[in-house]
Structure formats: structure tokens, C-alpha cells
Design a protein around this motif. Structure first.
Motif, PDB file in Angstrom:
ATOM      1  N   GLY A  78      17.115  -1.380 -26.777  1.00  0.00           N
ATOM      2  CA  GLY A  78      17.587  -2.653 -26.265  1.00  0.00           C
ATOM      3  C   GLY A  78      17.005  -3.867 -26.970  1.00  0.00           C
ATOM      4  N   PHE A  79      16.436  -4.772 -26.195  1.00  0.00           N
ATOM      5  CA  PHE A  79      15.976  -6.057 -26.741  1.00  0.00           C
ATOM      6  C   PHE A  79      14.861  -5.889 -27.768  1.00  0.00           C
ATOM      7  N   ILE A  80      14.135  -4.766 -27.717  1.00  0.00           N
ATOM      8  CA  ILE A  80      13.033  -4.546 -28.663  1.00  0.00           C
ATOM      9  C   ILE A  80      13.575  -4.393 -30.077  1.00  0.00           C
ATOM     10  N   ARG A  81      14.571  -3.543 -30.257  1.00  0.00           N
ATOM     11  CA  ARG A  81      15.153  -3.354 -31.589  1.00  0.00           C
ATOM     12  C   ARG A  81      15.981  -4.559 -32.013  1.00  0.00           C
ATOM     13  N   LEU A  82      16.581  -5.239 -31.068  1.00  0.00           N
ATOM     14  CA  LEU A  82      17.320  -6.459 -31.398  1.00  0.00           C
ATOM     15  C   LEU A  82      16.371  -7.505 -31.982  1.00  0.00           C
ATOM     16  N   ALA A  83      15.161  -7.600 -31.404  1.00  0.00           N
ATOM     17  CA  ALA A  83      14.175  -8.563 -31.894  1.00  0.00           C
ATOM     18  C   ALA A  83      13.788  -8.250 -33.332  1.00  0.00           C
ATOM     19  N   GLY A  84      13.578  -6.975 -33.632  1.00  0.00           N
ATOM     20  CA  GLY A  84      13.215  -6.598 -34.985  1.00  0.00           C
ATOM     21  C   GLY A  84      14.346  -6.771 -35.973  1.00  0.00           C
ATOM     22  N   HIS A  85      15.577  -6.597 -35.513  1.00  0.00           N
ATOM     23  CA  HIS A  85      16.732  -6.678 -36.409  1.00  0.00           C
ATOM     24  C   HIS A  85      17.129  -8.114 -36.718  1.00  0.00           C
ATOM     25  N   PHE A  86      17.054  -8.990 -35.729  1.00  0.00           N
ATOM     26  CA  PHE A  86      17.546 -10.354 -35.928  1.00  0.00           C
ATOM     27  C   PHE A  86      16.467 -11.381 -36.234  1.00  0.00           C
ATOM     28  N   VAL A  87      15.225 -11.119 -35.875  1.00  0.00           N
ATOM     29  CA  VAL A  87      14.164 -12.107 -36.102  1.00  0.00           C
ATOM     30  C   VAL A  87      13.284 -11.683 -37.276  1.00  0.00           C
ATOM     31  N   SER A  88      12.471 -10.656 -37.094  1.00  0.00           N
ATOM     32  CA  SER A  88      11.630 -10.129 -38.174  1.00  0.00           C
ATOM     33  C   SER A  88      11.050  -8.796 -37.741  1.00  0.00           C
ATOM     34  N   ASP A  89      10.579  -8.023 -38.715  1.00  0.00           N
ATOM     35  CA  ASP A  89       9.961  -6.740 -38.409  1.00  0.00           C
ATOM     36  C   ASP A  89       8.735  -6.941 -37.518  1.00  0.00           C
ATOM     37  N   ALA A  90       7.952  -7.955 -37.833  1.00  0.00           N
ATOM     38  CA  ALA A  90       6.732  -8.218 -37.061  1.00  0.00           C
ATOM     39  C   ALA A  90       7.060  -8.632 -35.635  1.00  0.00           C
ATOM     40  N   SER A 331      10.993   2.537 -24.704  1.00  0.00           N
ATOM     41  CA  SER A 331      10.477   1.483 -25.575  1.00  0.00           C
ATOM     42  C   SER A 331       9.651   2.086 -26.707  1.00  0.00           C
ATOM     43  N   LEU A 332       8.837   3.095 -26.400  1.00  0.00           N
ATOM     44  CA  LEU A 332       8.053   3.757 -27.439  1.00  0.00           C
ATOM     45  C   LEU A 332       8.968   4.493 -28.411  1.00  0.00           C
ATOM     46  N   TYR A 333      10.016   5.095 -27.889  1.00  0.00           N
ATOM     47  CA  TYR A 333      10.989   5.789 -28.732  1.00  0.00           C
ATOM     48  C   TYR A 333      11.643   4.819 -29.719  1.00  0.00           C
ATOM     49  N   SER A 334      12.003   3.637 -29.233  1.00  0.00           N
ATOM     50  CA  SER A 334      12.649   2.656 -30.106  1.00  0.00           C
ATOM     51  C   SER A 334      11.703   2.169 -31.194  1.00  0.00           C
ATOM     52  N   LEU A 335      10.415   2.062 -30.882  1.00  0.00           N
ATOM     53  CA  LEU A 335       9.434   1.673 -31.894  1.00  0.00           C
ATOM     54  C   LEU A 335       9.353   2.724 -32.993  1.00  0.00           C
ATOM     55  N   ALA A 336       9.400   3.983 -32.592  1.00  0.00           N
ATOM     56  CA  ALA A 336       9.333   5.067 -33.573  1.00  0.00           C
ATOM     57  C   ALA A 336      10.571   5.093 -34.465  1.00  0.00           C
ATOM     58  N   LEU A 337      11.737   4.778 -33.911  1.00  0.00           N
ATOM     59  CA  LEU A 337      12.970   4.797 -34.691  1.00  0.00           C
ATOM     60  C   LEU A 337      12.907   3.847 -35.878  1.00  0.00           C
ATOM     61  N   ASP A 338      12.246   2.715 -35.703  1.00  0.00           N
ATOM     62  CA  ASP A 338      12.169   1.713 -36.757  1.00  0.00           C
ATOM     63  C   ASP A 338      10.855   1.751 -37.518  1.00  0.00           C
ATOM     64  N   GLY A 339      10.089   2.842 -37.364  1.00  0.00           N
ATOM     65  CA  GLY A 339       8.856   2.985 -38.113  1.00  0.00           C
ATOM     66  C   GLY A 339       7.705   2.138 -37.627  1.00  0.00           C
ATOM     67  N   ARG A 340       7.774   1.673 -36.374  1.00  0.00           N
ATOM     68  CA  ARG A 340       6.701   0.837 -35.821  1.00  0.00           C
ATOM     69  C   ARG A 340       5.792   1.617 -34.885  1.00  0.00           C
ATOM     70  N   ALA A 341       6.025   2.918 -34.801  1.00  0.00           N
ATOM     71  CA  ALA A 341       5.177   3.855 -34.063  1.00  0.00           C
ATOM     72  C   ALA A 341       5.245   5.186 -34.805  1.00  0.00           C
ATOM     73  N   PRO A 342       4.278   6.090 -34.620  1.00  0.00           N
ATOM     74  CA  PRO A 342       4.294   7.373 -35.321  1.00  0.00           C
ATOM     75  C   PRO A 342       5.612   8.120 -35.157  1.00  0.00           C
TER      76      PRO A 342
END
Length: 523
Positions: A78-90, A331-342
């Protein structure tokens, strides 16, 4: 049927009625029934009502933007991956870890709260045993296919809605004289102490009372983030999620604003029982005895109903904790999908459950056992206090993300009227909400400055400081700045959703059609 894997191993199995009930009641917990009493005491009934109206308006602005983005991109996280996609990776890294820590540490608090509520009937029940039961049930529910979670939340959320409506009915009947004392008290408490003074006196004291009530509202009013996190597992996401986001406005008005009005009617802000529980001299803190409604029932000489309220309160707390478990693991799963978690956290079972994410989430839930000892219960309270500012950061993230999303659409000449949901008054809703929540984050802990209290300061600002560290740290690691709105991929996950909606055999149905089918009407 209808379980096409179109979203990173997750299965789209949540139907319309499940999503609607999750939207309406999935996140309602102790705040609306117990914690609301602190806002009533500090600000008075009028300040509490005004604070809930104000906060609901600004969360509605956030919801307006989230509805537009999530219905177009119903992605995992949801909003977690949207933030990384539209704003910045950080920005996405910061958003995801802030949300994960916030939700993960709220889970043991909810479990401990449920164990405490059970002690309303008997203090002989060991807290650790209730914590263990909750952890086992949460694990079982979330280990199954996602529609098992959806079905559990459907019934549990239904119980919450029944509880809220029953309390509204209790409020109306008793205020017009339908009580053992035949006291027609009406809006007496609004007339006698609408705006209470808090910390100081005069106009400043009443303003501080309003602010305290506003902070209380912030812990009760939630919604847009939960709908975004079920997006990747929803059937017909663009239609069902649109309906769910539209439902949130109704929930704000009826459940949240209505509850703030009701508690101000039934109990005075300076009621002796209420005051004694809040300052710690009275018994029953954390149980139904601390609920303004139960206090009002006892004041009016009403029996039996407090036990019913406590029973339904248990289901409400259990449901809220169940929602937190689901959202934390996703939320942890979404972080992992984009390489932001193991990468190990990307592993899903055949049923579409991110199993290692769930395992880590349940490890956090074991912190609830700290509540079983008076020596360690303060540790749990401290941990929860440290993440209290996380909710404000979530809404700031959503607001800023929409502003960048709108910039990208404008820069690439995309007509917003072609989107599944068209948000009104945009991008101004995003700008206004961003400024508001930035101010809230900055002023939330103002009481810690005069006199300066180190523990209170870190309780209020720990998550804000940690989020800055997350953002700057990941920026240095990746050496990437903000995305250029002209080059952001506006297609992104859309083809997956399009293919799913074109190939699914599951027919669309309305909420009422599914409710009819549930009770045997197949038409």
C-alpha cells in the motif's frame, strides 16, 4: 476461482463485504471506548467533540489522496511502496520501517489490554495465560489463507459496530429520561463544563485542553492506511477499494465524531470516578470500568449492561490486535519486495502468507508477557510510548506521497479524470494535510519542554528522530535522491491488475448482495 496471483505471490481473496467491514471497524480498539476518557477529562465535552471533528477532517484529506493512488495502484504494501515509488527510495524505507515498528509494538499493547479487560470479572485470571491464548489465535488466523483473516475481521468488526450503535442507543435513551433515576440530563455536561482547563487556567488552559483532546483523537481516528495494506489481496480491487475508501467518510462522521459526542453527554469531565481512575487512585484502569459509558451506567444505577460492554470490548480489542498483526506482516513483506528488508521476508506459503514476516511479527507480540509482572509492565508502557508519534508520521508520508504523485501526473500530462477514483480539491488536500501533520509532529510533545522532561521528550519524539535517521541513512547507502516527476513509471503495476481483472472468473458483487448470500439469498 478468482484467486489469480497477480501481486507478488499474494492471493486476491478478500471479497467486498470483508473489505467493507475492515474499512468500517477493523481498526477500532480500546481508544474509542476507554482511552477517549482522558481527552474528555482534559478538554471537556465540547473540546473533545471539536477535536474529533478537526482531526477527522484532516484524516479525510489524507483519505482523499490515498483513494486516488491505491485504486490506481493496488500494490502489496500500500502506501509504503507508493512512497518509495513516487517520492524516493529513502522515503519509502523510512515510511516502511516507521510503520512496521509502530504496528509491531502496538500488538503486545493490545494483547496486554485484552488480558487486563478480562480481569474486570476476575483478577484471578493470569495475564500471561490470556496473552498466550491471543498469540496462538492470532498466529492461527494469519497462517491461513487471507480470506480466513477477512472472515474473522468481518464478524469481529460487526461486533464492534453493534457495540458502538448500542452505546449510541444507550446515550439517547438515558439522556431523555429512560434510566432508573428518571433523570432527563440531556446536554447538561456541555452546558456546565464544555471547555475544561488543562495544565493552566483561563483561555490558555482551555486551549491546552483542546490540544490534549486532539492528541486523544489521533489515537482513535485511523483508517486509510489499513485499506491500502489489503489492496494487494482484494478481489476486483479498483471497484471494491473505491467503495471502501468512500465508506471511511461515513465511519468518521458516525463512529468517531458520534462517539466523541456521546461520551460528552453521558459523563461529566470532572466525574469523581473518572478522575480517580485517570489519576491512578481508583481501580479498574484499562478495563471496561474506565469506559465513560460504564461509569455512566453505574452512576445511573444500571446493571448487567456493563458486563455486556466488557464482553464486546474484548472482541473489539482482539479484532484491533488481529488487524495490527496482518498489517505489520504485510508492511515488512513490502519492504522486502523493494530490497529495503532482507530477501528472506519475501517468502510466501502456497496460501499467499508471508510466513517469515508473520513469524517476526509474532515474536514482537511476545512482549505482551511483560505485562504479567508489575516490575516489567513499565517496560512495555515505555516501548509503546516511544512509538506514539508513528501514527502522525504515517499520515505525513501519505500526504507528501500524494503531492509527488500529483506532480508526476501533471508533468507527464496524465488526465486524473481517467483514474478509477478522482479526488476533489487536489493537490491542495495533500498540501494542507502535509502542513497540518508536520505541525502536529513538531508540537505533539510541547509539554515536555516546560519544564524539560527527558523521558517525556523521547516518548513524543523518538519516532520522529528515528525516521530522520532512517531517511538520511538510506539516502547515504543508496546515494539516490528524490525521483524526477517526468521519469516516474506511471504504468508500474497496472498491467498485473489489468490482467487479473480481465481473466478472473469471480463475478463482481455489491456489499448487500454478498450479505444476502451470507444469509441464504442467492439472487
Amino acid at each position: 476461482m478468482g484467486t489469480v496471483v497477480d501481486s507478488d505471490q499474494l492471493l486476491r481473496r478478500l471479497n467486498n463485504r470483508q473489505i467493507q467491514l475492515i474499512a468500517m471497524g477493523g481498526s477500532i480498539g480500546t481508544g474509542l471506548f476507554i482511552s477517549i476518557s482522558s481527552g474528555l477529562h482534559d478538554g471537556g465535552p465540547a473540546s473533545l467533540l471539536l477535536a474529533f471533528i478537526v482531526y477527522c477532517v484532516f484524516v479525510a484529506l489524507v483519505n482523499n489522496g490515498m483513494a486516488e493512488m491505491v485504486t490506481q495502484y493496488p500494490v502489496a504494501g500500500g502506501f509504503i511502496r507508493l512512497a518509495g515509488h513516487f517520492v524516493s527510495d529513502a522515503f519509502g524505507f523510512m515510511a516502511g520501517w516507521n510503520y512496521f515498528l509502530y504496528e509491531a509494538l502496538v500488538i503486545p499493547f493490545e494483547i496486554a489490554s485484552l488480558a487486563t479487560v478480562v480481569q474486570y470479572w476476575s483478577e484471578d485470571v493470569p495475564i500471561w495465560s490470556m496473552c498466550l491464548v491471543c498469540i496462538v489465535l492470532y498466529t492461527l488466523i494469519n497462517c491461513l489463507v487471507v480470506n480466513a483473516y477477512g472472515e474473522a475481521e468481518f464478524w469481529l468488526s460487526g461486533g464492534k459496530i453493534i457495540l458502538v450503535l448500542a452505546l449510541f442507543l444507550f446515550t439517547f435513551i438515558t439522556m431523555v429520561g429512560g434510566n432508573p433515576k428518571h433523570d432527563v440530563y440531556g446536554f447538561r455536561h456541555f452546558k456546565e463544563g464544555g471547555f475544561a482547563e488543562y495544565r493552566t487556567t483561563g483561555s490558555l488552559g482551555r486551549w491546552e485542553g483542546f490540544l490534549s483532546a486532539l492528541w486523544t483523537a489521533s489515537f482513535c481516528v485511523v483508517g486509510p492506511e489499513y485499506i491500502s495494506l489489503v489492496a494487494a489481496e482484494a478481489k476486483h480491487p479498483r471497484r471494491y477499494l473505491k467503495a471502501a475508501y468512500q465508506t471511511i467518510y461515513f465511519r468518521f462522521f458516525v463512529f468517531f465524531i458520534g462517539s466523541s459526542l456521546a461520551v460528552g453527554i453521558v459523563v461529566a469531565y470532572d466525574d469523581p470516578t473518572l478522575v480517580s481512575i485517570l489519576v491512578g487512585t481508583g481501580s479498574g484502569g484499562g478495563t471496561a470500568a474506565a469506559s465513560p459509558y460504564v461509569i455512566a451506567m453505574k452512576n445511573l444505577g444500571i446493571t448487567v449492561f456493563p458486563n455486556i460492554v466488557n464482553a464486546l470490548l474484548i472482541t473489539s480489542i482482539f479484532s484491533a490486535g488481529n488487524s495490527y498483526v496482518y498489517c505489520t506482516s504485510r508492511s515488512l513483506y513490502s519492504l522486502a519486495l523493494d530490497g529495503r528488508a532482507p530477501a528472506i521476508f519475501k517468502k510466501c506459503t502456497k496460501q499467499g502468507v508471508p510466513i517469515y514476516c508473520l513469524a517476526l511479527t509474532m515474536a514482537f507480540s511476545c512482549l505482551s508477557f511483560l505485562q504479567s509482572s508489575s516490575r516489567t509492565s513499565t517496560t512495555l508502557s515505555l516501548l509503546v510510548n516511544l512509538v506514539t508519534g508513528g501514527a502522525f508520521i504515517n499520515y505525513l508520508v501519505m500526504s507528501v506521497t500524494y503531492v509527488f504523485f500529483h506532480r508526476a501526473l501533471k508533468a507527464q500530462g496524465v488526465d486524473r479524470h481517467t483514474l478509477p477514483y478522482y479526488g476533489w480539491f487536489q493537490p491542495y488536500c495533500g498540501y494542507i494535510a502535509s502542513v497540518f501533520f508536520l505541525l502536529v509532529i513538531g508540537t505533539f510533545g510541547y509539554t515536555s519542554f516546560q519544564p524539560f522532561d527527558t523521558e517525556s521528550f523521547f516518548s513524543c519524539y523518538a519516532m520522529a528522530l528515528l525516521s530522520i535517521v532512517f531517511f538520511l541513512g538510506w539516502t547515504l547507502v543508496t546515494r539516490r535522491g528524490f525521483h524526477d516527476p517526468r521519469t516516474i513509471d506511471l504504468v508500474w503495476e497496472c498491467p498485473r491488475v489489468d490482467v487479473y481483472e480481465a481473466t478472473t472468473l469471480e463475478e463482481e458483487s455489491t456489499f448487500w448482495q454478498e450479505m444476502g448470500q451470507l444469509v441464504g439469498f442467492r439472487g
